[in-house]
Design a protein around this motif. Structure first.
Motif, short mmCIF file in Angstrom:
data_model
loop_
_atom_site.label_atom_id
_atom_site.label_comp_id
_atom_site.label_asym_id
_atom_site.label_seq_id
_atom_site.Cartn_x
_atom_site.Cartn_y
_atom_site.Cartn_z
N LEU A 120 -38.52 26.08 -77.94
CA LEU A 120 -40.11 26.65 -77.57
C LEU A 120 -40.84 27.33 -76.56
N PHE A 121 -41.59 27.74 -77.08
CA PHE A 121 -42.05 28.87 -75.63
C PHE A 121 -42.75 28.03 -74.14
N PRO A 122 -42.31 27.92 -73.41
CA PRO A 122 -42.35 27.28 -71.77
C PRO A 122 -43.76 27.45 -71.46
N ASN A 123 -44.35 28.16 -71.83
CA ASN A 123 -45.02 28.91 -71.61
C ASN A 123 -47.16 28.88 -72.30
N MET A 124 -46.38 27.49 -73.80
CA MET A 124 -47.24 27.67 -73.80
C MET A 124 -47.57 25.92 -73.87
N SER A 125 -48.02 25.90 -75.00
CA SER A 125 -49.04 24.24 -75.15
C SER A 125 -48.33 24.10 -76.62
N VAL A 126 -47.95 22.27 -76.83
CA VAL A 126 -47.75 22.52 -77.91
C VAL A 126 -48.56 22.96 -79.36
N GLN A 127 -49.76 22.78 -78.90
CA GLN A 127 -50.64 23.93 -80.57
C GLN A 127 -50.70 24.91 -80.50
#
Lengths: 343, 267
Positions: free
Chosen positions: A90-97
């Protein structure tokens, strides 16, 4: 069934140093089918998944078809696949959405259409209320569902999952396995997943391809694989059947611990197996087959016994209930002839 | 008690080698006739302020160029294996071993009056190109020793980035530039900030290269040297040193707070 048919034609993979990770393999996954690639580490299952994804190219001559389209030379970003990684990535710099919407964003889908799709997928994967969470605020199970939601949001033609449950705690794994099976079935999307855990494969897959040393040993529905294995590897790897090795004479198998009536006529089969749960424990007096309990693991719903002195390898027996014999006990064994697996 | 004992070496070190000299420096700067007014004199002196501005600008330019070049190189070196790769990495980090004087000398060999560039351009195009003794020469000199510092830090971080992140972005349809923007650069951000800060601070305080190239260069460390050795104006040299330290520190804090908030906002 909806979805894309996935075909591998003569796909092989040789890595540098002449390591054959995958021998030439043909494989068809029907539209909407969920295929499990099951095997020990190094059997080529992940290589096969990465070839389907476009992360590896097959050796020359190999072909990958999505329906009738040859995608062999299409790079992963244009192949329209969804992929769930072992580490979830998962991209750690982005929120779930933002994670879930990323595939739509890079395809240029914006505004309300993107929001609607993201919300729809998130509620399908039971992620309501987590939209603005950061990735490091999620539990293992939530991460897994975000990874799945992110992969399916752009409506890929084929969904590929690499060991989707192996990053989770053992306690959580069984629950999430069943949940994943429900979600995948609800998607009715062609899906291929890799696992080394046979119970995981059985719970999730429509059909399982058991792999060893770069080739598919057997491809069948879980119950067929379990009841009617075609190779000795499948018999012992799927469900952990016991191999009975001894001298075969007139339908009788002479073992270290006694004699077994097999009911097999004619020639000696190459392999004779018996499943753990098909063995019954009897009184040792007068039993034709005897052994000694050397291991006993009580697991609530059942007890696992290890019995030595029957044949070369210790015999594994699964008993229902708790009134199983103790370690050191001498036991008789009843092995019904019609439960034997032989080929 | 034990915790205090563990803390003691750091305390002694900080006091002896950081705090005491700094206090001494500040007190030396106000030890002259004009006292604290010396700082007002610096601010009102156009030559000092111009040299401060030049120093900041050349350091900023060096930092930006070094981060751009070194990041590109680091990403290439991380993702590609080829014969001679380790030799190349070793030679790229070679300038770390050179003192500023040697780097200045190299720049003169390249861009001086008898330098390679001038020889070629004079002979072929009949134009003289001499850049060694100016800010451009200084820029190249600083860049030369900043690149390895950034390169090593960025490579160490790039090697630790989960390759599955890039694969995940590609599987979702991201083109190479989108992968770089959305996945790789955010992952490298901490290393870029740290190595950029080191490159900037080093360039702000570098002296040897400027000293070797001399003539047209008026960066702050050179001014400090001139005040100290030629004018024997110890108070002014100290005050300028304090100023150099404060400005560098303030700019680094500012950069850190900017990037800090932008990272928090996107995360």
């Amino acid at each position: 069934m909806t979805g894309t048919e996935l075909q591998l034609l003569g796909c092989a993979k040789t890595f540098a140093g002449d390591t054959k990770a995958l021998l030439p393999t043909d494989l068809v996954v029907k539209p909407g089918e969920i295929l499990g690639l099951l095997g020990p580490s190094g059997c080529g299952k992940t290589t096969m998944l990465r070839i389907m994804a476009g992360l590896e190219t097959p050796d020359s001559g190999g072909k990958i078809l999505f329906d009738d389209e040859d995608v062999t030379k299409v790079p992963i970003e244009h192949r329209s696949i969804g992929m769930v990684f072992q580490s979830y990535a998962l991209f750690p710099n982005m929120s779930v959405q933002q994670n879930v919407g990323y595939g739509l964003k890079v395809r240029g889908i914006s505004g309300s259409e993107r929001d609607d799709r993201v919300n729809e997928v998130m509620s399908f994967c039971r992620l309501d209320g987590l939209a603005d969470r950061a990735i490091n605020q999620l539990s293992g199970g939530q991460r897994q569902r975000v990874a799945l939601a992110r992969a399916v949001a752009p409506r890929p033609r084929v969904l590929l999952l690499d060991e989707p449950l192996s990053a989770l705690d053992a306690a959580l794994r069984d629950t999430l396995r069943d949940e994943l099976a429900v979600i995948l079935r609800g998607l009715s999307m062609t899906a291929v997943f890799v696992t080394h855990d046979q119970s995981e494969a059985m719970a999730i897959a429509d059909t399982i391809a058991v792999m060893r040393a770069g080739r598919i040993e057997q491809r069948a529905a879980p119950e067929v694989l379990y009841r009617d294995p075609q190779t000795d590897f499948v018999a012992s790897f799927v469900g952990g059947a016991n191999r009975l090795s001894g001298r075969f004479e007139n339908g009788q198998l002479h073992l270290e611990g006694g004699t077994l009536k097999t009911g097999i006529e004619g020639q000696q089969p190459d392999h004779i197996f018996i499943r753990q749960e098909d063995i019954r424990i009897t009184n040792p007096d007068g039993a034709s087959l005897r052994g000694k309990v050397i291991g006993r693991v009580y697991l609530g719903t059942h007890t696992k016994l290890t019995i030595s002195g029957v044949c070369e390898a210790p015999l594994m027996v699964t008993l229902q209930g708790a009134d199983a014999p103790k370690i050191g006990d001498l036991v008789g064994l009843d092995i019904p002839a019609n439960s034997l697996i032989h080929f | 008690m034990f915790v205090f004992l563990c803390f003691l070496p750091l305390l002694i070190f900080s006091l002896a080698f950081l705090a005491l000299p700094l206090v001494r420096l500040v007190s030396a700067s106000v030890g002259g006739e004009q006292g604290w007014l010396i700082y007002a004199e610096i601010v009102s002196n156009p030559r000092y302020m111009q040299s401060l501005l030049d120093t900041v600008l050349v350091s900023l330019a060096v930092t930006i160029a070094a981060v751009l070049i070194a990041t590109t190189a680091a990403l290439f070196l991380t993702h590609n294996r080829f014969p001679g790769r380790s030799v190349l990495i070793a030679s790229l980090t070679f300038p770390l071993a050179f003192p500023g004087v040697v780097i200045g000398f190299l720049i003169i060999l390249l861009g001086g009056r008898q330098g390679l560039v001038n020889t070629i351009s004079s002979n072929i195009f009949d134009t003289r190109i001499v850049f060694a003794y100016s800010m451009i020469g200084l820029f190249f000199g600083y860049l030369y020793f900043s690149i390895p510092r950034v390169l090593l830090t960025v490579m160490a971080t790039a090697e630790k980035l989960d390759p599955a992140l890039v694969e995940a972005a590609r599987s979702l349809g991201a083109a190479p530039l989108q992968v770089l923007r959305d996945v790789t650069l955010p992952g490298l951000a901490p290393a870029l900030i740290a190595s950029g800060a080191i490159a900037f601070a080093t360039a702000m305080g570098a002296f040897g290269t400027a000293f070797t190239l001399a003539t047209n260069i008026d960066v702050l460390p050179m001014v400090i040297y001139t005040e100290f050795t030629l004018s024997a104006n110890i108070a002014m040299a100290s005050a300028l040193s304090v100023l150099l330290g404060l400005v560098t520190w303030a700019l680094l804090m500012f950069a850190r707070s900017l990037t800090g908030t932008s990272i928090a906002a996107s995360g």
